[in-house]
Design an enzyme around this catalytic site. Structure first.
Site, short mmCIF file in Angstrom:
data_model
loop_
_atom_site.label_atom_id
_atom_site.label_comp_id
_atom_site.label_asym_id
_atom_site.label_seq_id
_atom_site.Cartn_x
_atom_site.Cartn_y
_atom_site.Cartn_z
N GLY A 44 0.83 -1.20 0.00
CA GLY A 44 0.00 0.00 0.00
C GLY A 44 0.86 1.25 0.00
O GLY A 44 2.06 1.18 -0.28
N GLY A 45 0.25 2.38 0.30
CA GLY A 45 1.02 3.61 0.29
C GLY A 45 0.14 4.84 0.36
O GLY A 45 -0.89 4.85 1.03
N SER A 79 -4.10 -2.46 1.06
CA SER A 79 -4.40 -1.05 1.22
C SER A 79 -4.59 -0.36 -0.14
O SER A 79 -5.46 -0.75 -0.91
CB SER A 79 -3.28 -0.39 2.04
OG SER A 79 -3.64 0.90 2.44
N PRO A 126 -7.87 3.34 5.87
CA PRO A 126 -6.89 4.44 5.86
C PRO A 126 -6.17 4.57 7.20
O PRO A 126 -6.77 4.42 8.26
CB PRO A 126 -7.76 5.68 5.60
CG PRO A 126 -9.06 5.17 5.10
CD PRO A 126 -9.24 3.82 5.71
N LYS A 138 -14.33 10.94 8.48
CA LYS A 138 -14.35 11.71 7.23
C LYS A 138 -13.54 10.99 6.15
O LYS A 138 -13.99 10.87 5.00
CB LYS A 138 -13.77 13.11 7.46
CG LYS A 138 -14.63 14.00 8.34
CD LYS A 138 -13.98 15.38 8.49
CE LYS A 138 -14.83 16.29 9.37
NZ LYS A 138 -14.23 17.63 9.54
#
Length: 424
Positions: A59-60, A92, A117, A132
């Site tokens: 991911g990143g 991710s 996230p 959010k």
């Protein structure tokens, strides 16, 4: 008839598209986004039948992920993302990139998911902000899933519940399209499939096509290393300590050079400056090192640092989106070597001039040869450098004999007889 066949053969040869393949086995960063843009641009330029991107990523960055997906969606070339080799993962941001492809594929013994996230460094996000961010990500993946005909519910759980799936589970739950052993198996399995792309229906015709692999460029390999958080941290600390030691002990140079270059690289690694600014600042630093080499010759230390800084800065200077591509090494290397030679030559000539005896003044007079205009015992007059001087000597010197200036006191010279004893 033969001419018609030849014409048809030529037309067929021009329409015979390639399959462009690439591989990314690092975190999702702006470098990956640039690499994917280059991959797609090559496919468009060569009128390729499809792009196959194999990935293995933990991911990143969200921004880099969105750039990659925008590139996928902005091209008319079919894009296949393949989680490969066995043992690889698309976690991710990598999971969302995989499902955004026109064809999502996985190798056996791979996994996909865990797209919740988090902040950089893996820390959890503060609760209000987390809601959010998650809501934004959920809306984003829902749109992708709907567009690609994938299982929205399961994909949303990857974001909200960090759901992770094996290749078999992902295919069964309609998260991916294909499980393939290798690239050739993948091509055989997707050949003939129909996809919707930018309002057009495309039938994949991939069998027996030439496969052309696009490797990472030197620039991308270097920048991939720099974007590693551990490397970024070390560069930042080396930069601070190097500059501190240079300020504490001015003139030591090496700490200052290492500190300056390391700090610039760290600023890029931490996304504080862009790649273009990094390239420009490194080139300017290299020129500064060359100038300092001229002003304070360091026997090549600053010049070598200047070569490294300008070389690296030139390699990364141009944005990958430029229609002209990167500056070729065949141009960069001669320019850098010429610059180094130019400044080193100036430094050498300057150092040589500093060591040369001053032609005027007391220092310039020492060692000059003249002749005695009168007897000197102990005082008299001598003719040296086109002028008549008062002189004295510790030994008697006769008129007309050669003399050598050994010192100067005020406007009086101290001389000695030149040992060959000849007269002028």
């Amino acid at each position: 008839m033969v001419k018609v066949l030849l014409i048809l053969l030529v037309i067929y040869s021009f329409s015979y598209g390639k399959i462009i393949t690439g591989n990314w086995s690092d975190p999702v960063t702006p470098i990956m986004a640039d690499y994917v843009k280059r991959l797609i641009h090559k496919a468009e330029t060569e009128n390729a039948e499809a792009v196959i991107l194999t990935i293995d990523t933990p991911g990143g960055l969200d921004t880099a992920m969105r750039d990659v997906i925008k590139t996928f969606m902005g091209t008319d070339i079919p894009v296949i993302v393949y989680v490969y080799p066995p043992g690889a993962r698309a976690a991710s941001a990598g999971a969302i990139i995989t499902i955004s492809a026109d064809i999502a594929a996985m190798a056996p013994s791979t996994n996909i998911g865990s797209a919740s996230p988090v902040q950089m460094g893996g820390r959890d996000i503060e609760e209000t902000m987390k809601k959010k961010v998650i809501n934004d990500m959920v809306a984003f993946v829902k749109g992708i899933a709907k567009d690609k005909g994938r299982n929205e519910e399961v994909i949303v759980k990857m974001v909200t519940e960090s759901l992770n799936l094996t290749a078999e589970e992902a295919q069964k739950q309609k998260v991916i399209d294909v499980i393939a052993e290798n690239i050739n198996d993948l091509i055989n399995k997707v050949d003939g499939k129909k996809i919707e792309k930018n309002g057009k229906e495309i039938v994949l015709n991939l069998k027996d096509r030439e496969i052309k692999k696009v490797e990472k460029s030197l620039k991308e390999k270097i920048l991939t290393i720099l974007t590693n958080p551990t490397v970024a941290y070390l560069l930042l600390m080396i930069g601070f300590y190097g500059i501190f030691f240079e300020l504490y002990n001015p003139g030591s140079l090496i700490p200052g050079i290492l500190g300056t270059i390391s700090l610039l690289l760290a600023l890029y690694s931490l996304n504080i400056i862009s790649i273009n600014w990094l390239g420009l600042l490194l080139i300017l630093a290299g020129i500064l090192f060359f100038i300092l080499e001229v002003v304070t010759p360091t026997f090549g230390a600053l010049a070598i640092s200047g070569v490294i800084a300008i070389l690296f800065g030139s390699i990364i200077l141009i944005d990958p989106d430029s229609p002209y591509g990167d500056i070729p090494l065949q141009i960069i290397i001669p320019v850098v070597l010429f610059s180094a030679l130019f400044f080193i030559s100036i430094a050498y000539l300057g150092l040589k001039a500093q060591r040369r005896k001053t032609p005027t003044g007391s220092e310039g007079m020492i060692g000059m040869i003249g002749k005695a205009e009168t007897d000197i015992d102990p005082e008299g007059k001598v003719f040296v450098s086109g002028e008549l001087w008062n002189a004295y000597s510790d030994e008697p010197i006769k008129k007309g004999e050669k003399v050598k200036v050994i010192s100067m006191e005020g406007l009086q010279l101290k001389v000695e007889r030149v040992k060959d004893g000849s007269k002028i």
